[in-house]
Design a protein around this motif. Sequence first.
Motif, PDB file in Angstrom:
ATOM      1  N   PRO A 241       0.846  -1.192   0.000  1.00 10.35           N
ATOM      2  CA  PRO A 241       0.000   0.000   0.000  1.00 10.35           C
ATOM      3  C   PRO A 241       0.885   1.247   0.000  1.00 10.35           C
ATOM      4  N   SER A 302      -3.551   3.911 -15.388  1.00 14.39           N
ATOM      5  CA  SER A 302      -4.552   3.307 -14.507  1.00 14.39           C
ATOM      6  C   SER A 302      -4.924   4.237 -13.359  1.00 14.39           C
ATOM      7  N   GLU A 304      -6.763   7.416 -11.394  1.00 19.42           N
ATOM      8  CA  GLU A 304      -8.074   8.062 -11.319  1.00 19.42           C
ATOM      9  C   GLU A 304      -7.917   9.352 -10.524  1.00 19.42           C
ATOM     10  N   THR A 306      -8.987  12.001  -7.961  1.00 21.10           N
ATOM     11  CA  THR A 306      -9.858  11.968  -6.784  1.00 21.10           C
ATOM     12  C   THR A 306     -10.156  13.350  -6.210  1.00 21.10           C
ATOM     13  N   ARG A 319      -5.550   8.194  -7.522  1.00 18.33           N
ATOM     14  CA  ARG A 319      -5.663   6.859  -6.939  1.00 18.33           C
ATOM     15  C   ARG A 319      -5.465   5.816  -8.028  1.00 18.33           C
ATOM     16  N   ASP A 320      -4.813   4.726  -7.660  1.00 16.39           N
ATOM     17  CA  ASP A 320      -4.729   3.539  -8.517  1.00 16.39           C
ATOM     18  C   ASP A 320      -5.200   2.374  -7.665  1.00 16.39           C
ATOM     19  N   ALA A 321      -6.490   2.089  -7.764  1.00 16.39           N
ATOM     20  CA  ALA A 321      -7.093   1.059  -6.915  1.00 16.39           C
ATOM     21  C   ALA A 321      -6.480  -0.308  -7.152  1.00 16.39           C
ATOM     22  N   SER A 322      -6.045  -0.577  -8.387  1.00 14.72           N
ATOM     23  CA  SER A 322      -5.478  -1.895  -8.709  1.00 14.72           C
ATOM     24  C   SER A 322      -4.145  -2.119  -8.019  1.00 14.72           C
ATOM     25  N   GLN A 324      -3.376  -0.470  -4.964  1.00 13.53           N
ATOM     26  CA  GLN A 324      -3.516  -0.027  -3.577  1.00 13.53           C
ATOM     27  C   GLN A 324      -2.633   1.196  -3.308  1.00 13.53           C
ATOM     28  N   PHE A 326      -2.536   5.699  -3.464  1.00 18.27           N
ATOM     29  CA  PHE A 326      -3.211   6.977  -3.655  1.00 18.27           C
ATOM     30  C   PHE A 326      -2.288   8.104  -3.230  1.00 18.27           C
ATOM     31  N   GLN A 347      -7.106   6.668   6.367  1.00 13.73           N
ATOM     32  CA  GLN A 347      -7.401   5.911   5.142  1.00 13.73           C
ATOM     33  C   GLN A 347      -6.204   5.037   4.758  1.00 13.73           C
ATOM     34  N   MET A 351      -6.028   0.946   4.594  1.00 12.68           N
ATOM     35  CA  MET A 351      -5.540   0.259   3.398  1.00 12.68           C
ATOM     36  C   MET A 351      -4.473  -0.775   3.775  1.00 12.68           C
TER      37      MET A 351
END
Length: 365
Positions: A241, A302, A304, A306, A319-322, A324, A326, A347, A351
């Motif tokens: 993370p 990849s 996003e 935020t 953020r890159d959720a794939s 983990q 941000f 947060q 994570m």
Amino acid sequence: MRARLILEDGTECVGTAFGAVTETLGEVVFNTGLTGYQEVLSDPSYCGQIVTMTYPLIGNYGINRDDFEAVRPFIHGFVVREHCDTPSNWRSASTLDELLKAYGIPGIAGVDTRMLTRKIRHYGTMKGMITTSEAPLHELVASLQEASLMTDQVSRVSTKSVFSCPGSGHRVVLVDFGAKHGILRELTKRGCDVVVVPYNVTAEEIRRIQPDGILLSNGPGDPKDVPQAIQTIREILGQYPLFGICLGHQLFALASGADTEKLKFGHRGGNHPVKELATGRTYITSQNHGYAVTEASIKGTSLEITHVALNDGTIEGLRDASKQAFSVQYHPEAAPGPYDSGYLFDQFMAMIASAKEEKAHAKAR
């Protein structure tokens, strides 16, 4: 003593010298904070810059031992409208003048900081010098125009060796690009076992520490001036993370395939509104940066978006959720500034806890 602030466009501001009597060169920027000048002075992200405070009275509550954000200040100069040399505060241990003298930093008072700020907002940041020289203006401007600003700020402010702040919670590797003490305070407050490493740490060295998570700190200058850090982040993305702050946010973006650009005059102050896109909520944030991630470069990655800045629409969070991971462009640890965004550390903790739980389940299977 008479002092002069000279800008590369030929602008001259005449005032009174305080602090160290020495000549300095740097990028002239402005900070809009009403208080917190000690934290501004000691923020390593100002390394190589001459900072103009827009609030007119500076030094009135002195300097104390508790509000430093680094062991020492790294700024190259300090510009104020009115310098107060008789502070009144029960915590004050020394004056602003004494602090600047101790670290060889020149200051200039009596400057029309409103005019200077308006000029920087209109034309953008520019090279400048503070000097007590009586040389002709055209000579000083010519030498200033030929001079180069430093590009190795991160190597100057980063720790030179690994050290730890033991705790009983999650082990977090803090990559120090010029980390403020506020980041350490937020991590240790949450019980983290923090291992601080230099900016040029390798991916293999990080793996040997066996962290639960990685935090990329704030820092000075152009993120593209530390390519080795970009490569290290690229190699470890998705393995742990990851949380990036300010310069760490920009480096995370570059490692993910995005791009950055220099802003006209940057964001520096404690009252910048930022909108969280998922909730529509607006947070008032503390900021100090001269570069930003370009929105067009996010396409094809990849990543996003935020958060966005409400003043100019620039990217304030990714953020890159794939993987983990941000990051935010602003300072959730504040100091100086509001603590609205401290939840981001929670947060990050959540994570890490989720990632550890997933690993435990995978082993059990």
